[in-house]
Design an enzyme around this catalytic site. Structure first.
Site, short mmCIF file in Angstrom:
data_model
loop_
_atom_site.label_atom_id
_atom_site.label_comp_id
_atom_site.label_asym_id
_atom_site.label_seq_id
_atom_site.Cartn_x
_atom_site.Cartn_y
_atom_site.Cartn_z
N HIS A 367 7.77 -4.43 1.65
CA HIS A 367 7.81 -2.99 1.85
C HIS A 367 9.11 -2.39 1.32
O HIS A 367 9.12 -1.31 0.73
CB HIS A 367 7.64 -2.65 3.32
CG HIS A 367 6.40 -3.28 3.90
ND1 HIS A 367 6.18 -3.40 5.24
CD2 HIS A 367 5.35 -3.83 3.28
CE1 HIS A 367 5.03 -4.01 5.42
NE2 HIS A 367 4.51 -4.29 4.24
N ASN A 632 -4.23 -5.52 -9.82
CA ASN A 632 -3.38 -6.48 -9.09
C ASN A 632 -4.26 -7.40 -8.24
O ASN A 632 -4.12 -8.62 -8.26
CB ASN A 632 -2.40 -5.77 -8.15
CG ASN A 632 -1.52 -4.77 -8.88
OD1 ASN A 632 -1.37 -4.85 -10.09
ND2 ASN A 632 -0.95 -3.83 -8.15
N CYS A 680 -5.25 1.38 -12.24
CA CYS A 680 -3.99 1.74 -11.57
C CYS A 680 -3.16 0.53 -11.13
O CYS A 680 -2.21 0.67 -10.38
CB CYS A 680 -4.26 2.66 -10.39
SG CYS A 680 -5.28 1.91 -9.11
C1 PEP Z 1 -4.22 -3.10 -7.12
O1 PEP Z 1 -4.68 -3.97 -6.37
O2 PEP Z 1 -4.17 -3.21 -8.34
C2 PEP Z 1 -3.68 -1.86 -6.55
C3 PEP Z 1 -3.31 -0.86 -7.33
O3 PEP Z 1 -3.51 -1.79 -5.20
P1 PEP Z 1 -2.31 -2.47 -4.42
O4 PEP Z 1 -1.30 -2.95 -5.42
O5 PEP Z 1 -1.76 -1.39 -3.55
O6 PEP Z 1 -2.99 -3.56 -3.68
#
Ligand code: PEP
Ligand code: MG
Length: 755
Positions: A367, A632, A680
């Site tokens: 965090h 991600n 994203c």
């Molecule tokens: C992802 O999983 O790519 C994403 C954008 O969400 P987070 O990184 O918050 O899990």
């Protein structure tokens, strides 16, 4: 034979040494006097001090009894001879027949062949060996426990002399002592940027200056009182409320240690040797550190940290010093160094004075890392042992993009990093010039760039980067930073402020994505074997609809009179989207029943993060207004490689055929159905990856603000049609290559696409 008959005993010796420490003489004279006093008091014929140099050789710095000519001449490798053995093992060694020991190595220049018994102790600080202190006798004798302890106490005094840099003035020309040597460390890249400055320890070590006790009984009392106070404090924290979550386990461990008989006995025994309670805590901790640092068992090493924290608490209790550096006293050019730290603690420091952050125990997805990125503080994480390798005020350089830390750098290293920082600043200026230039490829394809955000401070980056929209607003950050569940009104206030600051563009709010590694300290957690595959995100939202409905209500109210976009994370089955949509509809009905203004338009979308959705794209795209690929998570599930586990996270390259085929399929199906598809995840923010994504059909990318400039510069230089042909060709090949990076990079470099 013991020291009981020695002239004056250990107390007198420690008092003498304290006087020597205060004398206004140079370092060599001070050391020479120290060894004379020790030898006389301990009835030893020899007393010598060896100091570890940066080249890992131990140099004889002072001696009483060995030949004086050997001082600054005799050296040995760590691990070589008895002295080297002590340095290496960080443990005392007591022998009545030293020459019979297999590690004994004969040094004719010292004249030590006539001595048989040998006692040596490591000079330790923060668990690291700085040197070795030795006494020797010609008769074969056994040194007592008490003598070993006295010598260990004196070693603490010497550790202070060495760490302060005092001895650097007398080291052999051209050499450097290890304690002050430059160190290059590698960690994980957390937040971009180069920072040069001076170390500020987030939890400053208590420097124990008063080592020799005036009154041992009083010290025993002080120790007892402080332990009681600390115990009461821990008990109270544990009793206070039931929602401590993760902290509870740590505190339970503290309580266990605080009641540990062995630990308490060792502390009392140390005080009984004539040192202060503070010095006793440090000495016992030094021993524990030296022992546990050599442990390979991760569980035991973890306990070392707990024990360190506890010793630190006790030292602060004894000295009355604050546990955390008072943030308001931060010097200019501060590089904060912390074992670990909560995001709220970071926010308390004055951002203008912070040049960087180094974390020992926290990595990229912690965090505090998220907050550091939002604030634009260059940060390196996972730097093993950093807190015991630096001293307050040391010069330090960090490179948050490369994950590099330079402690006490040499002038040439510093110059190189200054140059790097200058180049970076120049590049930033160039990106600044692109601020108002639309992201259009050379062949005229427009790419929509938007940014990821999660805190109110992020919103300022809209101005700086020139993007109009927030493609991913991670609402869980507010929850992670708050001391308890943010209430409806608090959620509403944040969403409203975010929408107010984006009048030109849109904001895509993602509903709470907690669970997995994103833990709310105040929320009851359940032990899960595989948290990444566990109860998280929309799964929690649907199982605890009260939570999700409150958030949806706050969003719908904040969006009154404008367009609102809501996106659900970790959807696995389309039916989960249907269920979430029902909750939105219910909230809309509830609000209109109570005469609230509603958004003019509500668009609902889904994050594609779970591979199962790849085989439900037809039914999904029919239902939703938009999708955004969370690469991600999607990549971690596709490759079965934990995104936060450094051992595997870099094992597979995202620029490989299977990943690009999967991502390409989503883009194609989206285009065919006319549903907006964006991405994203972090890969969208890396120029080479962004180029490949455009090649497989992505037209919208949302990324961290710092990536907008570099990605835009790459887009302006590329020909999308040509890239598409190349990427399609590469991913269609059947050669089984694990990575296409080399070919893509070569192409980009050949075409002058800046990476
Ligand atoms: C992802 O999983 O790519 C994403 C954008 O969400 P987070 O990184 O918050 O899990
Ligand atoms: Mg995700």
């Amino acid at each position: 034979m013991t020291t009981r008959g020695a002239p004056g005993g250990p107390r007198l010796l420690l008092r003498r040494l304290r006087e020597v420490m205060a004398e206004p003489v140079n370092a060599q004279a001070r050391l020479d006097r120290i060894v004379v006093h020790i030898a006389a008091n301990m009835v030893a014929e020899v007393c010598s001090v060896y100091v570890l140099r940066a080249d890992l050789r131990l140099e004889l710095f002072a001696t009483e009894g060995l030949k004086r000519e050997a001082v600054h001449q005799t050296t040995m490798r760590s691990g070589e001879g008895l002295v080297g053995l002590i340095a290496k093992t960080a443990e005392p060694l007591s022998l009545n027949d030293a020459q019979a020991h297999p590690a004994f190595s004969y040094r004719p220049e010292t004249g030590e062949e006539i001595y048989n018994s040998f006692l040596g102790v490591p000079i330790l600080r923060g668990g690291n060996t700085l040197g070795v202190l030795v006494v020797q006798n010609s008769v074969k004798r056994t040194y007592s426990e008490e003598e070993i302890e006295v010598l260990e106490t004196i070693a603490m005094l010497l550790a202070e002399m060495i760490a302060s840099g005092e001895l650097q003035t007398i080291v052999r020309p051209g050499a450097e002592i290890a304690a002050r040597r430059p160190i290059a460390l590698k960690g994980s890249a957390v937040a971009d940027g180069v920072g040069l400055g001076h170390v500020v320890l987030h939890q400053p070590r208590v420097i124990v200056t008063q080592i020799v006790a005036e009154d041992t009984n009083r010290e025993l009392e002080r120790l007892g009182e402080s332990i009681e106070a600390m115990r009461a404090n821990i008990d109270q924290l544990l009793d206070d409320d039931g929602s401590l979550g993760d902290h509870r386990e740590v505190l339970e461990t503290f309580r266990m240690f605080a009641n540990d008989r062995g630990w308490l006995r060792r502390l009392r025994e140390a005080v009984s040797t004539g040192i202060t309670a503070e010095a006793a805590v440090e000495r016992v901790q030094n021993d524990a550190r030296a022992r546990l640092q050599r442990q390979t068992d991760p569980y035991l090493r973890e306990r070392l940290h707990d024990l360190d924290d506890l010793a630190n608490r006790l030292l602060h209790q004894l000295t009355g010093q604050a546990l955390i550096a008072p943030p308001e006293t931060l010097p200019d050019n501060a590089i904060l160094v912390a074992r670990s730290m909560g995001p709220a603690a970071l926010l308390e420091y004055d951002r203008r004075r912070l040049r960087g952050l180094v974390l020992e125990d926290a990595g990229n997805s912690s965090h505090v890392a998220i907050v550091a990125r939002s604030l634009g503080i260059p940060t390196v994480g996972d730097v093993a042992n950093i807190t015991s390798l630096v001293e307050q005020g040391d010069s330090i350089i960090i490179d948050g993009s490369a994950g590099e830390v330079q402690v006490r750098p040499q002038p040439d290293v510093e110059a190189a990093y200054r140059e790097k920082a200058r180049l970076r600043a120049r590049r930033q200026e160039q990106y600044q010039e692109l601020r108002d230039v639309p992201a259009i490829t050379r062949d005229g394809l427009k790419i929509n760039l938007s940014m990821n955000a999660g805190l109110l401070v992020d919103v300022q980056h809209l101005q700086e980067t020139g993007v109009a929209s927030i493609g991913l607003f991670r609402t869980e950050l507010q929850f992670m930073l708050a001391p308890q569940f943010p209430r409806l009104e608090q959620q509403y206030a944040l969403y409203r402020q975010v929408l107010d600051s984006t009048p030109q563009g849109s904001v895509t709010f993602r509903t709470l994505d907690i669970g997995g590694d994103k833990i709310l300290p105040y929320m009851q957690t359940f032990e899960e074997e595989n948290p990444a595959l566990g109860w998280r995100a929309i799964r929690i939202g649907l199982d605890r609809p009260g939570l999700l409905r409150t958030q949806l209500r706050a969003l719908l109210r904040a969006g009154a009179g404008r367009r609102l976009r809501i996106m659900f994370p970790m959807i696995t089955m389309v039916s989960e989207f249907d269920a979430a949509k029902v909750l939105v509809e219910r909230e809309i009905a509830h609000l209109s029943r109570h005469n609230y203004d509603l958004p003019t338009d509500v668009k609902l979308g889904v994050m594609i993060e779970v591979p199962a959705l790849l085989w439900q794209l037809d039914e999904l795209l029919e239902r939703v207004d938009f999708v955004s690929v969370g690469s991600n998570d999607l990549v971690q599930y596709l490759t079965a490689a934990d995104r936060d586990n450094r051992r595997v996270s870099e094992r597979f390259d995202v620029l490989c055929a299977p990943v690009l085929r999967a991502l390409g399929m989503i883009a194609q199906k989206g285009a065919a159905s006319g549903t907006s598809v964006t991405l994203c995840g972090e890969i969208g923010g890396r120029p080479l990856e962004a180029m490949a994504l455009i090649g497989i059909g992505y037209r919208g990318l949302s990324m961290s603000p710092a990536s907008i400039g570099p990605v835009k510069a790459a887009i302006l230089a590329m020909d999308a049609g040509e890239v598409a042909a190349l990427v399609q060709d590469l991913i269609a090949q059947k050669d089984g290559a694990p990575s296409l990076r080399g070919q893509l990079r070569a192409y980009a470099e050949g075409k002058g696409v800046p990476l």
